[in-house]
Design a protein around this motif. Structure first.
Motif, PDB file in Angstrom:
ATOM      1  N   GLU A   1       0.849  -1.186   0.000  1.00  0.00           N
ATOM      2  CA  GLU A   1       0.000   0.000   0.000  1.00  0.00           C
ATOM      3  C   GLU A   1       0.882   1.232   0.000  1.00  0.00           C
ATOM      4  O   GLU A   1       1.863   1.314   0.737  1.00  0.00           O
ATOM      5  N   VAL A   2       0.536   2.193  -0.849  1.00  0.00           N
ATOM      6  CA  VAL A   2       1.249   3.459  -0.907  1.00  0.00           C
ATOM      7  C   VAL A   2       0.237   4.591  -0.842  1.00  0.00           C
ATOM      8  O   VAL A   2      -0.955   4.390  -1.065  1.00  0.00           O
ATOM      9  N   GLU A   3       0.757   5.745  -0.522  1.00  0.00           N
ATOM     10  CA  GLU A   3      -0.096   6.932  -0.438  1.00  0.00           C
ATOM     11  C   GLU A   3       0.613   8.067  -1.153  1.00  0.00           C
ATOM     12  O   GLU A   3       1.828   8.216  -1.052  1.00  0.00           O
ATOM     13  N   PHE A   4      -0.133   8.862  -1.892  1.00  0.00           N
ATOM     14  CA  PHE A   4       0.405  10.061  -2.521  1.00  0.00           C
ATOM     15  C   PHE A   4       0.013  11.241  -1.636  1.00  0.00           C
ATOM     16  O   PHE A   4      -1.163  11.467  -1.374  1.00  0.00           O
TER      17      PHE A   4
ATOM     18  N   GLY B   1       4.966  19.609  -4.824  1.00  0.00           N
ATOM     19  CA  GLY B   1       4.360  18.650  -5.748  1.00  0.00           C
ATOM     20  C   GLY B   1       3.674  17.533  -4.987  1.00  0.00           C
ATOM     21  O   GLY B   1       2.704  17.756  -4.275  1.00  0.00           O
ATOM     22  N   VAL B   2       4.231  16.338  -5.101  1.00  0.00           N
ATOM     23  CA  VAL B   2       3.632  15.180  -4.439  1.00  0.00           C
ATOM     24  C   VAL B   2       4.734  14.259  -3.934  1.00  0.00           C
ATOM     25  O   VAL B   2       5.839  14.242  -4.475  1.00  0.00           O
ATOM     26  N   ARG B   3       4.429  13.536  -2.880  1.00  0.00           N
ATOM     27  CA  ARG B   3       5.394  12.611  -2.286  1.00  0.00           C
ATOM     28  C   ARG B   3       4.746  11.239  -2.193  1.00  0.00           C
ATOM     29  O   ARG B   3       3.584  11.118  -1.808  1.00  0.00           O
ATOM     30  N   LEU B   4       5.484  10.207  -2.537  1.00  0.00           N
ATOM     31  CA  LEU B   4       5.010   8.834  -2.454  1.00  0.00           C
ATOM     32  C   LEU B   4       5.466   8.247  -1.134  1.00  0.00           C
ATOM     33  O   LEU B   4       6.647   8.304  -0.808  1.00  0.00           O
TER      34      LEU B   4
END
Length: 89
Positions: free
Chosen positions: A26-29, A35-38
């Protein structure tokens, strides 16, 4: 990196390896100002792997702080301010 018509992206293997994620992980953005981080959500990694990653991080940080010639004690006093509450007499 291109987003598919289903809204999917492929996470590059070096990043998957670094985060210790694989099929079923499971990952979350997370949105950031830049910007965005994983983020890996349910990392099931061993304590040894956590220690290895922390040690790798410390190794990458080594030498990045320039104290301008100050000793550790001088830096700590500069950082904390003078300690009048200590009596060395």
């Amino acid at each position: 990196m291109r987003i598919t018509t289903k809204g999917q992206v492929t996470i590059p293997k070096p990043i998957r390896d670094h985060l210790g994620i694989g099929p079923g992980s499971e990952v979350e953005f997370v949105a950031t100002d830049d910007g965005v981080r994983l983020v890996a959500v349910n990392e099931n990694i061993s304590e040894e792997e956590r220690l290895r990653r922390f040690t790798d991080l410390l190794d990458r940080m080594e030498g990045t702080l320039d104290l301008g010639g100050m000793t550790t004690d001088e830096y700590m006093e500069w950082l904390r301010g003078p300690r009048e509450d200590l009596d060395f007499d």
